[in-house]
Design an enzyme around this catalytic site. Structure first.
Site, PDB file in Angstrom:
ATOM      1  CB  VAL A  19       3.357 -17.059  11.006  1.00  0.00           C
ATOM      2  CG1 VAL A  19       4.743 -16.574  10.612  1.00  0.00           C
ATOM      3  CG2 VAL A  19       2.988 -18.297  10.189  1.00  0.00           C
ATOM      4  CB  THR A  45       3.942 -11.879  11.302  1.00  0.00           C
ATOM      5  OG1 THR A  45       2.544 -12.130  11.564  1.00  0.00           O
ATOM      6  CG2 THR A  45       4.509 -13.023  10.471  1.00  0.00           C
ATOM      7  CE1 TYR A  76      -6.728 -12.715   9.869  1.00  0.00           C
ATOM      8  CE2 TYR A  76      -7.337 -14.861  10.748  1.00  0.00           C
ATOM      9  CZ  TYR A  76      -6.478 -14.061  10.012  1.00  0.00           C
ATOM     10  OH  TYR A  76      -5.372 -14.612   9.427  1.00  0.00           O
ATOM     11  CG  ASN A 111       0.251 -12.151   2.469  1.00  0.00           C
ATOM     12  OD1 ASN A 111       0.188 -13.025   3.332  1.00  0.00           O
ATOM     13  ND2 ASN A 111       0.849 -10.969   2.699  1.00  0.00           N
ATOM     14  CG  ASP A 122      -5.495   0.085  -0.529  1.00  0.00           C
ATOM     15  OD1 ASP A 122      -6.140  -0.961  -0.310  1.00  0.00           O
ATOM     16  OD2 ASP A 122      -5.673   1.135   0.125  1.00  0.00           O
ATOM     17  CB  VAL A 123      -6.295  -5.613  -2.310  1.00  0.00           C
ATOM     18  CG1 VAL A 123      -4.930  -6.187  -2.650  1.00  0.00           C
ATOM     19  CG2 VAL A 123      -6.580  -5.704  -0.808  1.00  0.00           C
ATOM     20  NE  ARG A 157      -2.414  -1.073   3.541  1.00  0.00           N
ATOM     21  CZ  ARG A 157      -3.011  -0.916   4.717  1.00  0.00           C
ATOM     22  NH1 ARG A 157      -4.260  -0.463   4.776  1.00  0.00           N
ATOM     23  NH2 ARG A 157      -2.365  -1.197   5.837  1.00  0.00           N
TER      24      ARG A 157
END
Length: 246
Positions: free
Chosen positions: A203, A205, A170, A101, A74-75, A49
């Site tokens: 994960v 992150t 989510y 992703n 930016d999707v 983005r």
């Protein structure tokens, strides 16, 4: 976007030239996916983005076997998606791998009963509609060569068997992404374009927080799905290269 990669002609003995696009790739899981794809010799478009952050991330991967090129993406913005699709068409004339992703909105403590759907709307806009928007724009580039690997980064918490009072936005948005994955895979069956969902696991992150497994391990399963040889499974849900139930 920075300068385009040098294109290698395809001959009887040369490997097929592949171009990949990874959304949300300036950090974390997406960055590691971009790194691993570039290590396989692909030209990787690193979607971000914030283009400055994307450029910094791409510079970190300089010298990899495949060139990594930052692309503003930016999707949730149709204009940026369309601009990138046109640029890819003009520059490469193909797209072989798409990794959806881009994400976020890990609302662990939100309640499904509190009536605040703002987070759910935002999560759906990125995870479902963003992936849908980007995939629709890139499909013509895959159809041109009857080849494509579309990987939708999902989550085990979106599986039908998973139940929890946590992460309602989510969880719901990733469940919707799973439904889109199956539907699109059915439509494209036999076209040479395969569509699968991958759970990277928990994960370590910025999104997942400390305590998860190394990001390299989570990314490896995504890269595996992005590089499936033909004939490849489609419309499936995987973790670490193993089929898991929807």
């Amino acid at each position: 976007m920075s300068r385009p990669a040098r294109r290698v002609p395809v001959t009887a003995t040369a490997p097929v030239y592949r171009v990949a696009l990874v959304s949300g790739a300036n950090r974390g899981l997406g960055f590691e996916v971009a790194r691993q794809l570039s290590e396989r010799g692909m030209t990787v478009l690193l979607g971000a983005r914030d283009l400055d952050k994307g450029l910094r991330a791409a510079r970190q991967l300089a010298g990899a076997p495949g060139e990594v090129i930052a692309a503003q993406l930016d999707v949730t913005r149709q204009d940026q998606v369309d601009t990138l699709a046109r640029w890819i068409e003009i520059t490469y004339g193909r797209l072989d791998v798409l990794v959806n992703n881009a994400g976020g909105y890990y609302d662990h403590d939100a309640s499904a009963s509190d009536g605040d759907i703002g987070a759910a709307r935002a999560a759906l806009e990125t995870h479902l509609f963003g992936s849908w928007r980007l995939t629709t724009a890139m499909l013509p580039l895959m159809r041109r060569h009857a080849y494509g690997r579309i990987v939708n980064v999902s989550s085990g918490c979106a599986a039908n068997s998973s139940s929890s009072p946590h992460c309602v936005a989510y969880r719901t948005s990733k469940s919707a992404l799973n439904a889109y994955t199956r539907t699109l895979a059915e439509e494209l069956d036999g076209s040479g374009i395969v569509v699968n969902a991958v759970c990277p696991g928990w994960v370590a992150t910025a999104l997942g927080g400390p305590g998860g497994r190394p990001v390299e391990h989570g990314a490896a399963g995504i890269v595996w799905a992005a590089c499936l040889p033909a004939p490849a499974p489609t419309g499936q849900f995987f973790r670490d290269g193993q089929h898991i139930a929807w």
